[in-house]
Design a protein around this motif. Structure first.
Motif, short mmCIF file in Angstrom:
data_model
loop_
_atom_site.label_atom_id
_atom_site.label_comp_id
_atom_site.label_asym_id
_atom_site.label_seq_id
_atom_site.Cartn_x
_atom_site.Cartn_y
_atom_site.Cartn_z
N MET A 1 0.84 -1.20 0.00
CA MET A 1 0.00 0.00 0.00
C MET A 1 0.87 1.25 0.00
SD MET A 1 -3.00 -1.14 2.69
CE MET A 1 -3.96 0.25 2.30
N THR A 2 0.44 2.25 -0.67
CA THR A 2 1.21 3.49 -0.75
C THR A 2 1.08 4.30 0.52
OG1 THR A 2 -0.63 4.69 -1.72
CG2 THR A 2 0.83 3.53 -3.23
N SER A 3 1.99 5.24 0.62
CA SER A 3 1.97 6.08 1.82
C SER A 3 0.72 6.97 1.86
CB SER A 3 3.24 6.96 1.85
OG SER A 3 3.29 7.77 0.69
N ARG A 4 0.19 7.29 0.65
CA ARG A 4 -1.03 8.11 0.62
C ARG A 4 -2.20 7.35 1.22
NH1 ARG A 4 -2.34 11.09 -4.87
NH2 ARG A 4 -0.31 11.95 -4.26
N GLU A 5 -2.27 6.03 0.99
CA GLU A 5 -3.39 5.25 1.50
C GLU A 5 -3.30 5.11 3.01
OE1 GLU A 5 -3.05 1.67 -0.64
OE2 GLU A 5 -4.07 2.44 -2.44
N HIS A 6 -2.06 5.19 3.62
CA HIS A 6 -1.90 5.08 5.07
C HIS A 6 -2.01 6.44 5.74
CE1 HIS A 6 -0.80 0.83 5.25
NE2 HIS A 6 -0.03 1.03 4.17
N ARG A 7 -2.28 7.52 4.93
CA ARG A 7 -2.37 8.86 5.52
C ARG A 7 -3.56 8.92 6.47
NH1 ARG A 7 -2.30 13.63 1.34
NH2 ARG A 7 -0.30 12.57 0.90
N HIS A 8 -3.36 9.64 7.55
CA HIS A 8 -4.42 9.75 8.56
C HIS A 8 -5.64 10.46 7.96
CE1 HIS A 8 -6.43 10.81 12.34
NE2 HIS A 8 -5.70 9.82 12.88
N PRO A 9 -6.86 10.00 8.32
CA PRO A 9 -8.07 10.63 7.78
C PRO A 9 -8.12 12.13 8.02
CG PRO A 9 -8.63 8.58 8.86
CD PRO A 9 -7.18 8.83 9.16
N LEU A 10 -7.61 12.60 9.16
CA LEU A 10 -7.64 14.04 9.43
C LEU A 10 -6.76 14.80 8.45
CD1 LEU A 10 -7.50 14.10 13.34
CD2 LEU A 10 -9.48 14.46 11.84
N LEU A 11 -5.61 14.19 8.09
CA LEU A 11 -4.73 14.82 7.12
C LEU A 11 -5.39 14.89 5.75
CD1 LEU A 11 -1.30 13.24 8.12
CD2 LEU A 11 -2.21 15.48 8.74
N GLN A 12 -6.09 13.79 5.40
CA GLN A 12 -6.80 13.80 4.11
C GLN A 12 -7.89 14.87 4.09
OE1 GLN A 12 -8.27 9.88 3.41
NE2 GLN A 12 -6.23 8.98 3.17
N GLU A 13 -8.58 15.03 5.19
CA GLU A 13 -9.64 16.05 5.25
C GLU A 13 -9.05 17.45 5.16
OE1 GLU A 13 -13.29 17.42 8.21
OE2 GLU A 13 -12.13 15.61 8.64
N GLU A 14 -7.91 17.65 5.82
CA GLU A 14 -7.27 18.95 5.72
C GLU A 14 -6.80 19.25 4.29
OE1 GLU A 14 -4.15 19.01 8.53
OE2 GLU A 14 -5.46 19.05 10.30
N ALA A 15 -6.29 18.21 3.61
CA ALA A 15 -5.87 18.41 2.21
C ALA A 15 -7.05 18.77 1.33
CB ALA A 15 -5.18 17.15 1.70
N VAL A 16 -8.18 18.11 1.58
CA VAL A 16 -9.39 18.44 0.80
C VAL A 16 -9.82 19.87 1.06
CG1 VAL A 16 -11.83 17.91 0.49
CG2 VAL A 16 -10.17 16.05 0.64
N ARG A 17 -9.80 20.28 2.32
CA ARG A 17 -10.18 21.65 2.66
C ARG A 17 -9.24 22.66 2.02
NH1 ARG A 17 -11.57 21.08 9.15
NH2 ARG A 17 -13.50 19.85 8.91
N ALA A 18 -7.96 22.32 2.02
CA ALA A 18 -6.99 23.24 1.40
C ALA A 18 -7.26 23.39 -0.09
CB ALA A 18 -5.57 22.74 1.65
N ARG A 19 -7.53 22.25 -0.74
CA ARG A 19 -7.83 22.33 -2.17
C ARG A 19 -9.12 23.12 -2.43
NH1 ARG A 19 -6.01 16.88 -2.13
NH2 ARG A 19 -8.17 16.13 -2.12
N LEU A 20 -10.15 22.91 -1.60
CA LEU A 20 -11.40 23.65 -1.75
C LEU A 20 -11.19 25.15 -1.53
CD1 LEU A 20 -14.00 21.32 0.01
CD2 LEU A 20 -13.77 21.80 -2.42
N ALA A 21 -10.36 25.48 -0.52
CA ALA A 21 -10.09 26.90 -0.27
C ALA A 21 -9.38 27.53 -1.45
CB ALA A 21 -9.24 27.04 1.00
N THR A 22 -8.41 26.78 -2.03
CA THR A 22 -7.72 27.30 -3.21
C THR A 22 -8.68 27.46 -4.37
OG1 THR A 22 -5.68 26.20 -2.50
CG2 THR A 22 -5.83 26.87 -4.79
N ARG A 23 -9.58 26.50 -4.55
CA ARG A 23 -10.55 26.57 -5.65
C ARG A 23 -11.50 27.75 -5.47
NH1 ARG A 23 -13.96 21.25 -6.62
NH2 ARG A 23 -11.84 20.51 -7.00
N TYR A 24 -12.00 27.93 -4.24
CA TYR A 24 -12.91 29.04 -3.98
C TYR A 24 -12.20 30.39 -4.17
CZ TYR A 24 -16.13 25.64 -1.98
OH TYR A 24 -16.98 24.58 -1.80
N SER A 25 -10.93 30.45 -3.77
CA SER A 25 -10.17 31.68 -3.95
C SER A 25 -10.02 32.00 -5.43
CB SER A 25 -8.80 31.54 -3.29
OG SER A 25 -8.02 32.69 -3.52
N ARG A 26 -9.69 31.00 -6.22
CA ARG A 26 -9.56 31.22 -7.66
C ARG A 26 -10.90 31.60 -8.28
NH1 ARG A 26 -5.67 26.04 -9.27
NH2 ARG A 26 -3.77 26.84 -8.25
#
Length: 297
Positions: free
Chosen positions: A1-26
């Protein structure tokens, strides 16, 4: 399994929020840019219309000179028959040239030419239309306002400064002196230019109007609507509701319809010239040709 699949769910949620914030800003930036572009375009359009109105509003008025006109039957209808053909071809220029010459007592052909040049040819046409429509005016005396020439009109409106040297303006010093006398007597006035809306093209600037352009544009738009509206609606309904899906010729039609928006208008103009004028022999400068070309667009 890749390191991305072992990433903590909170980290994945933060990454999603960061991408959404960037998208909304653009998206906000894109909206600001779009609104700015639209506001700028509207502002420049308003500025254009304001500049046109500021420079061209004087076209709605025209300089007129007051005359006491005697409709002399000996000049207009010497036989007394009230024949419309005779009244149509009578010498109407003499009706206003006579009083003008008597007022300033000019001598010589050149002075008379300068004096008569202060008035528009439309003065004679105005009197002609008046007498042909009202033959009972023969023998009557009327006070009328007749149009001045375009040069005098420009002087009165201030577009030609009076203090320019004589060789730098189309109006001579004598004409300016005569004009000043008429103005002092209250016989010069700017009146509504009704002919601007009721006449067509003319070689005389003061007689030109926009009626032909207005009627041509209206007929062109009418023909365009009568042709393009039913065909456009019928084509759209057929392609969306009845056309078989997956057929190559249906896809070809849709692709061509989408590509028409990218074709420059000059191409359609050349098409109209080659097909409608040269091949079918339709008349030039006709609303029919313009409406057919616009319908293709």
């Amino acid at each position: 399994m890749t390191s991305r699949e072992h990433r903590h769910p909170l980290l994945q949620e933060e990454a999603v929020r960061a991408r959404l914030a960037t998208r909304y800003s653009r998206e906000r930036t894109f909206r600001v840019v779009c609104v700015t572009a639209v506001v700028t375009a509207v502002a420049f359009l308003a500025l254009l219309f304001f500049d046109i109105g500021r420079k061209g509003w004087t076209a709605f008025t025209q300089t007129h000179v007051q005359f006491e006109v005697y409709f002399d039957p000996a000049i207009l209808d010497p036989d007394g028959e009230r024949d419309p053909a005779i009244l149509q071809n009578a010498d109407y220029a003499s009706l206003w040239r006579g009083p003008l010459k008597e007022r300033f007592e000019v001598r010589g052909r050149s002075e008379r030419r300068e004096l008569y040049g202060m008035m528009s040819n439309g003065a004679s046409f105005r009197l002609q239309d008046l007498v042909v429509a009202n033959p009972w005016l023969l023998g009557e005396r009327r006070t009328l306002w007749l149009p001045a020439s375009d040069e005098v009109d420009m002087v009165v409106k201030g577009h030609i400064p009076r203090d320019l040297p004589e060789d730098a303006r189309p109006v001579s010093d004598k004409q300016l002196a005569w004009l000043a006398e008429l103005e002092a007597e209250g016989r010069v006035a700017r009146r509504a230019n009704i002919g601007f809306f009721t006449t067509g093209d003319s070689r005389e600037p003061e007689l030109a109007g926009i009626l032909a352009a207005l009627m041509g544009s209206a007929f062109t738009m009418l023909i365009t609507m009568l042709i393009s509206f039913p065909l456009g609606v019928a084509t759209a309904v057929y392609l969306e509701e009845f056309a078989p899906k997956g057929r190559w010729w249906i896809d070809l039609i849709e692709v061509n319809i989408n590509n028409l928006a990218a074709v420059p208008s000059i191409v359609f103009g050349l098409l109209g010239l080659a097909v409608f004028l040269n091949f079918f022999g339709l008349p030039r400068s006709a609303p029919l040709v313009g409406g057919l070309v616009l319908s293709l667009m």
